[in-house]
Design a protein around this motif. Structure first.
Motif, PDB file in Angstrom:
ATOM      1  N   PRO B 228      19.519  25.989  -7.937  1.00  0.00           N
ATOM      2  CA  PRO B 228      18.115  25.771  -8.279  1.00  0.00           C
ATOM      3  C   PRO B 228      17.440  24.883  -7.241  1.00  0.00           C
ATOM      4  O   PRO B 228      18.112  24.095  -6.569  1.00  0.00           O
ATOM      5  N   GLU B 229      16.149  25.014  -7.164  1.00  0.00           N
ATOM      6  CA  GLU B 229      15.379  24.312  -6.131  1.00  0.00           C
ATOM      7  C   GLU B 229      15.673  22.808  -6.114  1.00  0.00           C
ATOM      8  O   GLU B 229      15.841  22.206  -5.057  1.00  0.00           O
ATOM      9  N   ARG B 231      18.311  21.220  -6.917  1.00  0.00           N
ATOM     10  CA  ARG B 231      19.623  20.959  -6.312  1.00  0.00           C
ATOM     11  C   ARG B 231      19.581  21.179  -4.804  1.00  0.00           C
ATOM     12  O   ARG B 231      20.168  20.422  -4.042  1.00  0.00           O
ATOM     13  N   ARG B 235      20.793  17.965  -2.908  1.00  0.00           N
ATOM     14  CA  ARG B 235      22.103  18.019  -2.276  1.00  0.00           C
ATOM     15  C   ARG B 235      22.060  18.364  -0.800  1.00  0.00           C
ATOM     16  O   ARG B 235      22.934  17.980  -0.049  1.00  0.00           O
TER      17      ARG B 235
ATOM     18  N   ALA C  80      12.713  32.413 -10.617  1.00  0.00           N
ATOM     19  CA  ALA C  80      13.830  31.771  -9.923  1.00  0.00           C
ATOM     20  C   ALA C  80      14.979  31.424 -10.865  1.00  0.00           C
ATOM     21  O   ALA C  80      16.148  31.621 -10.540  1.00  0.00           O
ATOM     22  N   ASN C  84      18.553  32.870 -10.058  1.00  0.00           N
ATOM     23  CA  ASN C  84      19.632  31.975  -9.670  1.00  0.00           C
ATOM     24  C   ASN C  84      20.935  32.266 -10.403  1.00  0.00           C
ATOM     25  O   ASN C  84      22.000  31.873  -9.965  1.00  0.00           O
ATOM     26  N   ARG C  87      22.108  35.428  -8.069  1.00  0.00           N
ATOM     27  CA  ARG C  87      22.447  35.090  -6.680  1.00  0.00           C
ATOM     28  C   ARG C  87      23.726  34.267  -6.598  1.00  0.00           C
ATOM     29  O   ARG C  87      23.885  33.306  -7.338  1.00  0.00           O
ATOM     30  N   ASN C 103      26.234  23.740   5.753  1.00  0.00           N
ATOM     31  CA  ASN C 103      25.691  22.385   5.790  1.00  0.00           C
ATOM     32  C   ASN C 103      26.609  21.496   6.635  1.00  0.00           C
ATOM     33  O   ASN C 103      27.773  21.315   6.304  1.00  0.00           O
ATOM     34  N   MET C 106      28.627  18.477   4.866  1.00  0.00           N
ATOM     35  CA  MET C 106      29.341  18.662   3.608  1.00  0.00           C
ATOM     36  C   MET C 106      30.712  19.266   3.902  1.00  0.00           C
ATOM     37  O   MET C 106      30.826  20.158   4.741  1.00  0.00           O
ATOM     38  N   GLU C 114      30.492  24.480  -4.598  1.00  0.00           N
ATOM     39  CA  GLU C 114      29.134  24.514  -5.131  1.00  0.00           C
ATOM     40  C   GLU C 114      28.823  25.844  -5.819  1.00  0.00           C
ATOM     41  O   GLU C 114      28.246  25.882  -6.899  1.00  0.00           O
ATOM     42  N   LEU C 118      28.043  26.307  -9.801  1.00  0.00           N
ATOM     43  CA  LEU C 118      26.791  26.866 -10.287  1.00  0.00           C
ATOM     44  C   LEU C 118      27.004  28.014 -11.263  1.00  0.00           C
ATOM     45  O   LEU C 118      26.177  28.237 -12.131  1.00  0.00           O
TER      46      LEU C 118
END
Lengths: 310, 320, 340
Positions: B228-229, B231, B235, C80, C84, C87, C103, C106, C114, C118
């Protein structure tokens, strides 16, 4: 006669570290490379990232300091330590990979193309303009582009402006470092054809550095395959593609995707087979440090890095 | 890691030597010397000359420098001619005061600057961002001493919310709660003044870091994971953008020094900055030299701190 | 009998430039079966990547019209919060540049963790870590228990691409979108990554949409191919028909501009002109018309449609019937066409 001769070229970069930032190790980017390029020939230097192909090209241009070895251009010793250092910058020019970053965005086409001969020849403004127009015409860019900026051109056009700059001083040798790898397929074709034309017209010698074997095969007469700073195989195009001897060359050739989907499974089997051979016979082809052996001739034109027999 | 810090410290040594040389040379170039103006004009030139000889003022410069450096290394900065006491003793109280002022300024800079930068960067080109960016431009354009004067006048004199001078109300028992509260009360306004001007760099830096990080490929990767945006921002974007700010921390020290020089003077706050200006005006050169050396040292250590922080927080330059 | 996984109907994705919207993807319809690899080929500006990003809902300020039916459910313009859940779970994506897609600050393990965090809420931290190690092993990384604690800059490009693939397959997606997955890699690494993708696809029985400009990669990987030019599909066929019997002038031009691995050709075909920019796309008539000016105007359709010329082989516009390379004579070409 060889126009360019590279003899046992070594370029090592120091790795610094420790408290006093002293040299603690070195990267042997190029470690004993020898080859010759004949006049009018297109020589392909192939390898993957880290193979040292670009470093070699830059060394010839004088852009890297050479640790050891010699480079001769028309029998003039380019990196002679004493005596007359020969200035061949006029005769050797380079074309770069990325047409988007290799042209100064704040300079006009006129200034970009005229830059090399501004350093060498005194010309009036109008003479200069005429010469740039000629050069642009030669590379197929409209003469009206004189006062435009690089961002007004497409990637292929920019690459041609880069070529116009490279040929401005009538060089004998052009080093093309991945000149098409940043371009779309159709633009790539355009630039490759164009390089061939210009080579024929101006009787240029080309040192073509690339990772794409398809492009290399299309362009080059003679090919050197580099792996970790050394040549593993060198020969005429036919030697390399029809009769590859070194396992690394075979692996590279096998890795090129086949554009015929009907041969897909056959090609995959071939690749798997080469991969297995590579894993099993690695030390038949490389020394205990994983480095290539010295090149040995197996025919008049064909050299392979194999261990000494017996 | 330790190697890196040790190496960095070694590099700092020549900087310190150059700094001390510069400070010493500047001090010797100032008109007059320690005796000028301190001595009764009726005393005979011979007697003065005797004194000069005794104090080593006639020695070649490198010997004088050597004596001075030896003293400094032992914490001896000489005598203040105005206060008639050792410079070191004179500076100690002032240093503590300035330390607290700097601490509270840094606290406000980050407590206000980071949220402002984050808001501005996240909603860039929206109204809120335009307001914040507008404020930072104003902040850049406003000299700190004018801003400090205005806040002093408005909140100190007009509203009377804050004391207008000193570092603590008189007559309080040191160490008591009232004493501490009074200290804080005296710190708030000057600290805020420094922070409100000092934070503009942090805000703009953070904003542009965030705007930049937002465009990075790994942000698309994060979204493609289904994050989600909120996060994605917390992060990936903020974390990666705040780290360079952390590295900036050491350089803030330099800014605080300049800040404290004006603000302490304006608020008659007994810190090093105020002492610095007074000493210049009174030609108390021993104090000036000591302070310049200390400020320089703080700046060098700040840069060192920045490098060390960066090497800790950024794995790419973390040295094993 | 394979099931239809994805059905795209009349997808149009438009971007705003100044005051107006311009369609980068223009009325694209496609479908994908389970365990099928559909390649979308085209050059920069063709709309192939914009199509992929539309499927993932990753466009920021684009207008998306049409339907994207994923397992029968329209996911175009899904809010979204709902997207989400899909995705990284049922649909995931592999990116072009492994050097920038992770990243930098990380640890690898956390980046894989991650996507598990999620979508698999019941997994504990330790389970996520263990599973990340398994995934790293699955994508062929040596010493995964070490890699899991490393940072991206400690890995080579090929290794990072494997990490990205590990992230993509973590939740066993049914649809995998690969956007130029090997463009940034060396050839030998490319071959390994393609092998890996093929293997994983069969394991998971996923459908794959492969976005690429590399015809070699297409020939190796795809079951079916859609060729895009200027936002439209100009030809779509199974891989063999497309390579052996290409019809649309653009497809044919593209194929003959690639340096082939046999020695025969000494001149590459060059497509005249340049790819028009989004703002300057010809919106009326055949979009490829200006690139083949030697073909008569009457050869083109007024409103070019996709025509089914043989089973499951579609070509846009009628100009393919009259197309010949300028290097060839017209008669030669006429014979060539009747044959097919």
């Amino acid at each position: 006669m060889a126009l360019l001769k590279v003899d046992d070229l070594k370029i090592h970069f120091p790795i610094r570290g420790g408290i006093l930032n002293r040299k603690i190790d070195e990267v042997r980017a190029v470690d004993g490379v020898s080859f010759e390029v004949k006049e009018g020939q297109t020589y392909g230097l192939v390898g993957e990232s880290g193979s040292g192909k670009t470093t070699t090209g830059k060394a010839i241009m004088g852009l890297n300091s050479i640790t050891d070895g010699d480079i001769y251009f028309e029998d003039a010793h380019l990196n002679a330590k004493k005596g007359k250092k020969v200035d061949v910058r006029k005769d050797v020019q380079m074309i770069f990979q990325d047409p988007y970053s290799s042209l100064n965005p704040r300079k006009r086409v006129l200034d970009i193309v005229a830059e090399p001969f501004r350093n060498y020849e005194k010309m009036s403004k109008s003479e200069e303009k005429e010469k740039v127009k000629d050069l642009l015409e030669r590379v197929g860019i409209s003469k009206d582009s004189l006062f435009k900026y690089p961002h007004e051109f497409s990637g292929g056009q920019r690459q041609r402006i880069g070529v116009a700059r490279a040929i401005a001083l009538n060089p004998k040798l052009i080093i093309a470092d991945e000149p098409v790898s940043a371009l779309d397929v159709s633009v790539q074709a355009q630039v490759l054809n164009f390089l061939q034309d210009i080579q024929k017209d101006l009787n240029l010698t080309l040192l073509f550095i690339a990772h794409d074997l398809g492009v290399i095969k299309h362009m080059c007469d003679r090919i050197g395959i580099m792996y970790q700073g050394r040549l593993v195989e060198e020969g005429q195009k036919e030697d390399i593609f029809n009769n590859p001897q070194h396992i690394y060359t075979k692996r590279l050739v096998a890795a090129i995707p086949d554009v015929d989907p009907r041969r897909r499974e056959e090609h995959q089997r071939f690749r798997a087979q080469v991969k297995e051979e590579y894993q099993q016979s690695f030390y038949d082809y490389f020394d205990e440090n994983g480095m290539a052996h010295e090149l040995r001739s197996i025919s008049d034109t064909h050299k392979v890095a194999l261990p000494e027999r017996g | 890691m330790w190697k890196f810090i040790v190496r960095r410290l070694i590099i700092t040594m020549p900087q310190l030597i150059v700094l001390s040389l510069v400070v010493f040379i500047l001090a010797s170039m100032m008109p007059g010397d320690a005796l000028t103006g301190q001595i009764d004009p009726n005393i005979s030139p011979e007697a003065i000359e005797q004194q000069r000889e005794r104090l080593g003022l006639n020695n070649p410069w490198y010997i004088q420098y050597g004596d001075w450096v030896t003293g400094v290394a032992q914490g001896d900065f000489g005598q203040s001619y105005r206060f008639k006491m050792p410079v070191t003793d004179l500076m100690w109280d002032r240093m503590v005061n300035t330390f607290w002022l700097s601490l509270i300024s840094v606290f406000f800079i980050y407590a206000l600057g980071i949220p402002m930068g984050i808001i501005s960067g996240r909603w860039n080109d929206k109204l809120i961002d335009q307001l914040i960016t507008g404020y930072t431009y104003l902040g850049f354009a406003t000299p700190l001493f004018i801003f400090a004067l205005v806040t002093l006048w408005v909140f100190g004199f007009q509203f009377g919310w804050f004391p207008t001078g000193g570092s603590v109300a008189s007559g309080l028992e040191p160490g008591s709660l009232e004493f501490i509260l009074s200290k804080i009360h005296h710190l708030l306004l000057p600290g805020l003044s420094i922070a409100l001007i000092g934070l503009v760099g942090t805000v703009q830096y953070l904003r542009s870091e965030i705007v930049d990080t937002k465009q990075k490929d790994f942000i698309i990767t994060a979204r493609a994971k289904g994050a989600p945006e909120q996060r994605v921002y917390n992060r990936h974007i903020f974390r990666n953008s705040v780290l360079p700010i952390a590295a900036f921390f050491g350089y803030e020290i330099t800014m605080l020094i300049t800040g404290s020089i004006f603000v302490e003077q304006i608020y008659s706050y007994p810190g090093m900055g105020a002492l610095f200006i007074e000493s210049i005006l009174l030609r108390d050169y021993a104090v000036v030299t000591a302070l310049v050396l200390l400020f320089g040292l703080a700046a060098i250590l700040g840069a060192l701190l920045s490098d060390i922080i960066l090497s800790i927080v950024d794995p790419r330059i973390r040295i094993k | 009998m394979s099931k239809t996984l994805l059905e795209i109907k009349n997808l149009t994705t438009s971007f705003r430039i100044g005051e107006e919207y311009y369609a980068a993807v223009d009325d694209v319809s496609l479908n994908l079966q389970e365990n099928e690899v559909l390649a979308i080929v085209g050059e920069s500006g063709s709309g192939k990547s914009a199509t992929a990003f539309s499927l993932m809902g990753l466009h920021n300020r684009a207008k998306i019209e049409g339907e994207i039916l994923f397992k029968g459910r329209d996911i175009a313009n899904l809010p979204a919060s709902k997207m989400n859940k899909i995705r990284g779970n049922e649909i995931s994506m592999i990116f072009q540049d492994p050097l920038t897609a992770l990243n930098p600050l990380m640890e690898i393990g956390k980046q894989i963790g991650e996507v598990l965090l999620l979508h698999k809420k019941d997994m504990s931290k330790q389970e996520r870590r263990d599973y990340s190690i398994q995934l790293l092993e699955r994508v062929g990384l040596p010493r995964p228990e070490r890699v899991v604690d490393q940072f991206p800059h400690e890995l080579s490009g090929g290794m990072r691409q494997r990490v990205i693939i590990a992230i993509a397959i973590a939740n066993k997606p049914e649809l995998l979108i690969a956007d130029e997955p090997t463009t940034a890699l060396d050839v030998t690494i490319q071959a390994q990554i393609l092998d890996l993708m093929r293997e994983l696809k069969d394991d998971l029985n996923s459908g794959v949409i492969l976005i690429t400009h590399d015809l070699g990669v297409v020939a190796e990987m795809a079951d079916r191919v859609a060729v895009m030019y200027a936002g439209q599909i100009v030809e779509i066929a199974d891989v063999e028909s497309l390579f052996v019997n290409p019809q649309h002038p653009y497809t044919r031009s593209l194929l003959s501009s690639v340096p082939a691995t046999d020695f025969a050709q000494d001149r590459l075909h060059v497509i005249q002109g340049i790819v028009p920019s989004l703002k300057n796309l010809p919106r009326e008539g055949c979009r490829f018309k200006e690139r083949i000016p030697w073909i008569e105007d009457t050869a083109h359709e007024e409103d070019p449609q996709l025509h089914e010329i043989s089973e499951n082989h579609y070509v846009r516009c009628t100009c393919y019937q009259h197309f010949y390379f300028p290097e060839e004579s017209k008669e030669e070409q006429a014979n060539g066409v009747t044959e097919s």
